[in-house]
Design a protein around this motif. Sequence first.
Motif, PDB file in Angstrom:
ATOM      1  N   THR A  66       0.838  -1.200   0.000  1.00 54.00           N
ATOM      2  CA  THR A  66       0.000   0.000   0.000  1.00 54.00           C
ATOM      3  C   THR A  66       0.873   1.250   0.000  1.00 54.00           C
ATOM      4  O   THR A  66       0.638   2.180  -0.777  1.00 54.00           O
ATOM      5  CB  THR A  66      -0.953  -0.008   1.209  1.00 54.00           C
ATOM      6  OG1 THR A  66      -1.763  -1.187   1.149  1.00 54.00           O
ATOM      7  CG2 THR A  66      -1.864   1.204   1.208  1.00 54.00           C
ATOM      8  N   ARG A  72      -4.318  -0.616  -3.141  1.00 56.35           N
ATOM      9  CA  ARG A  72      -5.132   0.424  -2.503  1.00 56.35           C
ATOM     10  C   ARG A  72      -5.974  -0.210  -1.402  1.00 56.35           C
ATOM     11  O   ARG A  72      -6.572  -1.258  -1.604  1.00 56.35           O
ATOM     12  CB  ARG A  72      -6.044   1.086  -3.532  1.00 56.35           C
ATOM     13  CG  ARG A  72      -6.884   2.207  -2.951  1.00 56.35           C
ATOM     14  CD  ARG A  72      -7.681   2.894  -4.036  1.00 56.35           C
ATOM     15  NE  ARG A  72      -8.564   3.911  -3.495  1.00 56.35           N
ATOM     16  CZ  ARG A  72      -9.551   4.479  -4.152  1.00 56.35           C
ATOM     17  NH1 ARG A  72      -9.775   4.123  -5.406  1.00 56.35           N
ATOM     18  NH2 ARG A  72     -10.299   5.386  -3.590  1.00 56.35           N
ATOM     19  N   VAL A  87      -5.145   0.982  -8.847  1.00 51.48           N
ATOM     20  CA  VAL A  87      -4.558   2.127  -8.153  1.00 51.48           C
ATOM     21  C   VAL A  87      -4.317   3.275  -9.131  1.00 51.48           C
ATOM     22  O   VAL A  87      -4.240   3.075 -10.335  1.00 51.48           O
ATOM     23  CB  VAL A  87      -3.221   1.751  -7.462  1.00 51.48           C
ATOM     24  CG1 VAL A  87      -3.443   0.730  -6.365  1.00 51.48           C
ATOM     25  CG2 VAL A  87      -2.213   1.235  -8.470  1.00 51.48           C
ATOM     26  N   GLU A 129     -12.676  10.825  -1.861  1.00 46.89           N
ATOM     27  CA  GLU A 129     -13.149   9.455  -1.796  1.00 46.89           C
ATOM     28  C   GLU A 129     -14.659   9.460  -1.587  1.00 46.89           C
ATOM     29  O   GLU A 129     -15.158  10.082  -0.663  1.00 46.89           O
ATOM     30  CB  GLU A 129     -12.475   8.719  -0.640  1.00 46.89           C
ATOM     31  CG  GLU A 129     -12.867   7.272  -0.576  1.00 46.89           C
ATOM     32  CD  GLU A 129     -12.078   6.502   0.460  1.00 46.89           C
ATOM     33  OE1 GLU A 129     -12.710   5.751   1.214  1.00 46.89           O
ATOM     34  OE2 GLU A 129     -10.849   6.667   0.511  1.00 46.89           O
TER      35      GLU A 129
END
Length: 145
Positions: A66, A72, A87, A129
């Motif tokens: 990560t 991710r 990603v 997000e």
Amino acid sequence: MTAPKTPTTADELRGAGLRVTAARVALLETVRDGDHLGVDALTAGVRDRVGHISLQAVYEALHALTAAGLVRRIEPAGSPARFEGRVGDNHHHIVCRSCGAVADVDCAVGEVPCLTASDTHGFSIEEAEVIYWGLCPDCSSSRTA
């Protein structure tokens, strides 16, 4: 003329500055072959590929992958962390409230970040997000049946 060689998983790990181990190769391939898998499913997948691996080793490898940008981590509210191999494209997710299924949703508009905050509070925003919540087709049909 030969086609360019597709990088192996080991090449990708080296390119990200990570030491190549059988466990890391197996984990990265398991993440990429899976669909937003949790740690338990990833551990089982790695064990199927290379034999025994401790849960702690899986967590450490996930952290390294990560941090290197090869994997991710997503954490839908009320769910354990999940991991994916897609990603670098700022996509979002949709999560089923009933069974927990997760699917990718491409960014609806514009560039990264695809949402503009009304007030940044001085932060330098790098990513937006979004998690959409609803019912997957299977859970929707079982509720109407």
